[in-house]
Design a protein around this motif. Structure first.
Motif, PDB file in Angstrom:
ATOM      1  N   ARG A 106      53.405 -20.429  -0.049  1.00 47.76           N
ATOM      2  CA  ARG A 106      53.473 -20.218   0.774  1.00 47.76           C
ATOM      3  C   ARG A 106      54.481 -21.524   0.907  1.00 47.76           C
ATOM      4  O   ARG A 106      55.167 -21.870   1.661  1.00 47.76           O
ATOM      5  CB  ARG A 106      52.062 -21.676   0.470  1.00 47.76           C
ATOM      6  CG  ARG A 106      52.188 -22.716   1.232  1.00 47.76           C
ATOM      7  CD  ARG A 106      50.837 -23.355   1.410  1.00 47.76           C
ATOM      8  NE  ARG A 106      50.298 -23.919   2.308  1.00 47.76           N
ATOM      9  CZ  ARG A 106      49.233 -23.975   2.585  1.00 47.76           C
ATOM     10  NH1 ARG A 106      48.106 -23.670   2.469  1.00 47.76           N
ATOM     11  NH2 ARG A 106      48.766 -25.107   4.393  1.00 47.76           N
ATOM     12  N   TYR A 137      47.010 -18.352   6.448  1.00 46.13           N
ATOM     13  CA  TYR A 137      47.020 -18.030   5.026  1.00 46.13           C
ATOM     14  C   TYR A 137      45.720 -17.684   4.356  1.00 46.13           C
ATOM     15  O   TYR A 137      45.537 -17.274   3.312  1.00 46.13           O
ATOM     16  CB  TYR A 137      47.224 -19.316   3.959  1.00 46.13           C
ATOM     17  CG  TYR A 137      49.250 -19.349   4.027  1.00 46.13           C
ATOM     18  CD1 TYR A 137      49.763 -18.857   3.406  1.00 46.13           C
ATOM     19  CD2 TYR A 137      48.831 -20.851   4.628  1.00 46.13           C
ATOM     20  CE1 TYR A 137      51.041 -19.838   3.219  1.00 46.13           C
ATOM     21  CE2 TYR A 137      50.663 -20.602   4.515  1.00 46.13           C
ATOM     22  CZ  TYR A 137      51.289 -19.909   3.901  1.00 46.13           C
ATOM     23  OH  TYR A 137      52.419 -20.639   4.497  1.00 46.13           O
ATOM     24  N   ALA A 154      49.849 -13.855   6.255  1.00 52.98           N
ATOM     25  CA  ALA A 154      50.978 -14.401   5.143  1.00 52.98           C
ATOM     26  C   ALA A 154      51.882 -13.640   3.935  1.00 52.98           C
ATOM     27  O   ALA A 154      53.498 -13.856   3.715  1.00 52.98           O
ATOM     28  CB  ALA A 154      50.010 -15.669   4.375  1.00 52.98           C
TER      29      ALA A 154
END
Lengths: 308, 308, 308, 308, 308, 308
Positions: A106, A137, A154
């Motif tokens: 992330r 995510y 992700a």
């Protein structure tokens, strides 16, 4: 697990299957947090969904000489006010996760967005990313085939970003803004194509429109709202989305016609295949061939003596 | 260039075309070191080859009201004892070169060989590499299509080595020895498929056998001579060569069935297309589409405002 | 037409070709209203577009023993304030028109919209139709292939509407709203895919995005603006647009998955082929075969004794 | 067969299946020389191979109310010193044989080699033939599909030689040396592609390299050892091997580019299909259709009233 | 040839081309018996056909400074009463013939018919053969592609009969009646598909129906007239005709479903390709590759040192 | 249904399955007029056909503790002299019928024939129609896939006639005689391709020749008998039959080369798909997707909220 009749049993569990019957309740196969399998009976009027986690309050009953757990209360955890660490504990107990460092991914993805140089590309990308970030995510990248686990989307995007670094070094004519923004947006509307992040099924919209056109629509709507509907940037990003499967019979209405779209297709294709291949080889003994691998034209791959 | 009749002219030149006629000499279109075009007449008994560099001693004559240079001596520089810097000067004047740092590439490729950990893979790779090394840094990677210039083969191999670095980082199950050795060997027998490094044509052997099988044969013969004919290493390297075009209708008798072969196919495919694409975009004006690109299914690519 | 040197000539004409040269003016092949062909010389600094109609003020000059018309003034009629009947006269003189009764078609199409029963389908359809209506009745349906003439798009749409009447009678399970709305919207964004209605070329957006995705975007944006972004109606209309070419390699990212989309595909396909076939047979003598017809897999069709 | 508990039983048998279980021995389905089926129990530490013939010394035991034969000794006949006629008797009892006169075929094939006129073709062909001759007359031509029985490879080769006689008469431009040598060598490395002549499975080398490339390698290595590595003869024979499946997706990296290679492809293709067809029709009743035939695109063939 | 104005010239000639003009006569390029080329002028009212042989009576005239021959009489030899040896002389002078012994072929083919054992097969085959026999020995097998010369059809059929002998020996389950009758009938309706045996063009019927269906119709009609319309024999022969091209996209509505049909397909396919290949290699120098060969997927074939 | 042992039972029934056994009678699964399922035992010497209706006289017996009905008499109703209304009652009880108004369809089809303007087209069409009319209104259009029920062939033909009306209005260059006659004849020989109208199986002739060629043969024979064998009309009708599946791999030896053949292909294709689609949607709940539909490339279709 052995329960006695009339014992009260309270627990979290994932519903694996719902068996409809002629009785006034139906029997659900449920997996408990410790892996045990039990049968929970839900009143006919209740509604439960397969693959979701529930909190159950039950009473053990004798049903045709077997112990069933009659539910008096059952509540999906998504609607409960649980502590974050409990949620994470439950998610990890019941679902398969992508094997990567999610926070690091992330961080990397958001840094790439922050570093976009073109204001237009950045604005469009950031707007769409923020809109979908939570689901982004959590969702898998597919219901089967490649990256079919929690956070698969992700994980796939992150691997593509890393591969892109190498390509950008070797081919200096590529524009890094379009490559990174294109990668981040290319599959983002899969969160609309599937109905949930756990045990995903295609939505009707997913089947009739598909994530490629949904992605294109998303850019068109966002660009319009940002006053960028006639910008070259919106058009280029939309083209990247449309062409990333390359061939029409794989869902792309246009073949790549800009260099960055072609590179994203190469990287997408390579990652979706190599990740599956790595997973299949892990299940294979050295000196033997894997099962036929669907995403690799059903070829079997040898785990040779140098395979890790 | 203006010569007068009877002037003696001595120079290096590349033969571009040989025109056979009914006269007792034939007229060759020749390009001089400074780019000028002249007509050189060669006696019927002489033999010259298109695209080679010659040293000419000539006399200017009047031929149908035009000045032709009647050659009394013509010698291919390959058979002359020239200083190395003269050779390099001539090569650079007359041929198109791959746009890369050749010594750096050679250093990198040889380091990769030196760093191979498996003794068997290293022995086979080094033996074949040494056998072909001189031509390897001169030959193109194709007669047309991708990397069709002097040193194209080494340039292509070098780019693939660099791309491989990225893949090896993202997919730890890959064996680096097989990846690097496979890349270095995958096209090496193209030096047998083409008849020369300048103005290459396919040899009869190239057309009937092809570089893929020639590469496979080379490994089989080398392994036998090294006592490794039954080694898994020779088999794996041979499989990589055989499968690097993936599909039978592109010349591969086997699809990849080990992970390293698949990665090499991806990298080979990507580099052969992206290099051509970069060259075509260089010839295109911003805002316009390139010519249809043969290696990219005749698609035209847009040079957009972010293209470099 | 014979002009004398120094004669002043004033006229409307369509530019057929622009010949760039080394002179300080370039020569344009121009067709006059009566069909005559003249050469008009435009100053180097001027800019003219092929296939557009201009008003010219010129002087006849001698240019290498031929009469050229040196333009002192040249103005596209699109930028002039002409009476409507003059415009129509000019358009009919210089362009090929679809062979149908345009006002009748417009009336019929607008009635179909007015008769849509579903308020959501009607709202979306009417909004998009109104936005594009002016161009809709001017643009061709293609730059070559089928209906490649002024108003070809409306002509094609109108024929489809008429064919749909028959299908709706035979298959009562079809919903007429979706069929008519789908037909009217299916190609409407061709007005964005081509750069003008006369002598159309594909726009960059047309090449990178295409009318199918542009149509889908248009519905998505319109539905959002109307608060219908989550309506089944918007989704169904979008699906019809996406699937009307049926196959991915003809540009459709989805195959039809609702009955109305399938019927629209059948009708679209049939009309685009039969209209061309009718035109080709008109050019063919009875007893002979037509030229190979592009949209019909290059087949030649016999004009037999019963052909009209 | 009925044995009593504690009876000693000694016999030859073919292992049909090995059933692994949780007991300290595993049960093998074994066929005896007279066709009877028995269960033989082998100690966990033993190793036996399916489809091989063994000599067993056993004791009848009661195992869950059935008679099993507990093996105290089991030895593959390949490792025993048996008289030749015993070996032949056993092979014929346990395996299916190609339906042809093997000695006649061997005589014919060796005469063809002896009659080769070109010294180079003869030397290469004879060297490779001698190296593989023993296996050549034992191996099948495939693990399934066509000629999948003992000596299938020689049977197939022999039929091709006979068909070739006819072609050579009709097309005098064909060179008989290349045709006969090519036929004899074309599949010879199938003995490397399969792991044994009975109950063959593909070897790892067979799967990663394949008999076509193995054949090419064999010629390259042999030619090198004979000093013929640059001979046109070695190249032509190698080309015949490479191209005999014609299409890339059937394993040939090159299509035929010499007439003899094309003829060998025709004959190979025809024999591999017609032999299967003949066998399938034998199993079919007159007036009915055969089962779908795999090598014939799953078509069913009618056994009509004139079929023999 | 030099004629003087007003000279009378009488000769046989083949018309190569007819040039229509605005004069009251048109100019034909004509080849004379000795190979000379002349221009013959035919009155506008006359009708002549390209590639036919005519008898001309002409007068030499001056036409724009060249000598043309003005025809007062022109008559196709097909309508003249010429001695047989004159006809043969003219045919051989003006047309290309299949390179085979026609009388031997006719004898062989008729013997095969005479030896058919099944009365039904013999009756059908003989009836159709007799109906078309005259044309059968004159027509080509194609207008271009394979056997495109006079008697090409009989040459092709004869080679197939000879190849069939070999197949019948190797595969005893084949019925020789069906094989020979099938070969003789398989292309016989090509005499209806082409408009003439010299300079053949497809007839309208040939284009709309084709020789495969025409052959099937011929058997159906013949069988009906012979009272054999429900016979298995007529059905089997019809099936052989229908399936001899094997694939639908080569014109066969059915794939072979009897063994004899499959063999005829193999033989037909092999002969149509090998005959062309032999002819192309004859035009090629040793050590070089032929032109791309249409019937062999545009492959070029090497004329190697063993090619005859 | 409960029968007692020794009870006499007499009834009409449809045989659903015949189970061969080692007893001297075999057991048939039979459906009675009221839908009941019984087991009827037929003596070994008897012969019954699946899917046909029989009249049974039986005696209830005990067979392994179940009641079987031992038949003393069993007769196919096709061979009985039943009143017409009884026949219709039985047919409707035991078979599935096409859902349309058969008398109206017959009237419409016969009117179309009566209105044909061309005497030749009318004569050929009427002759063939009359020959097959009885079966034409009974046979299905396929054994599975589309219109696989009693009268399916007439139902399909009738729908096509109605669709044709619409096409003829929009495309005036089409000849209505050829369109209507072509539709009526296009599948008529399916009555020869299937062995009966109930529970149809392909005949041997159907499999080896097929309805397309059988239709062509029928026109050829009919035209010959009517003296029209060289008429353009017979040729055009034959061409329509041959080309109505368009592609060779769907059984058409020729693609359409007249406009009317193309339109018939469009209509045939559309009706065969839309009829199945309508039937599948009827079985589907609103909001869900149908089963994969075979004739529609296994796509699933959504029954949306506007579907009827």
């Amino acid at each position: 697990m052995n329960y006695e009749v009339n014992q009260e049993v309270t627990f979290f569990g994932r519903i694996d299957q719902v068996n409809v019957s002629t009785y006034d309740s139906y029997a659900c196969n449920v997996t408990c947090e410790d892996g045990d399998k039990v049968i929970v009976r839900i009143p006919e009027s209740g509604e439960v969904n397969v693959n979701k986690i529930y909190y159950f309050e039950t009473l053990a009953i004798n049903f045709k000489d077997r112990i069933h757990l009659q539910a008096s209360k059952f509540q999906p955890i998504a609607k409960m006010d649980l502590a974050e660490e409990v949620k994470i504990r439950l998610m990890q107990a019941f679902y398969t996760y992508a094997p990567f460092d999610l926070p690091a991914a992330r961080k990397e993805i958001e840094e790439k967005i922050a570093q976009l140089k073109s204001p237009e590309i950045k604005l469009i990308t950031e707007t769409i990313y923020r809109k979908f970030a939570d689901d982004f995510y959590l969702y898998p990248a597919a219901t089967k085939f490649h990256h079919a686990y929690i956070s698969g989307l992700a994980y796939h995007t992150y691997s593509m970003v890393k591969l892109a670094d190498g390509y950008l070094k070797v081919y200096p004519f590529l524009n890094s803004d379009l490559v990174y923004a294109g990668i981040i947006l290319h599959d983002v509307t899969k969160v609309l194509e599937f109905d949930s992040y756990e045990g995903s099924e295609y939505t009707v919209k997913g089947r009739l429109i598909g994530h490629i056109t949904l992605g294109s629509n998303e850019i068109a709507i966002t660009a319009k709202e940002l006053g960028l509907e006639n910008s070259e940037e919106a058009m280029l990003l939309e083209h990247i989305i449309l062409s990333h499967h390359y061939y029409g019979n794989f869902g792309s209405p246009k073949k790549p016609n800009i260099a960055e779209a072609l590179v994203i297709h190469f990287i997408d294709d390579a990652d979706s295949k190599l990740t599956v291949l790595g997973e299949e080889l892990e299940k294979t003994k050295t000196g033997e061939f894997s099962q036929p691998i669907g995403v690799l034209e059903k070829e079997r791959y040898l785990k040779h003596k140098y395979s890790k």
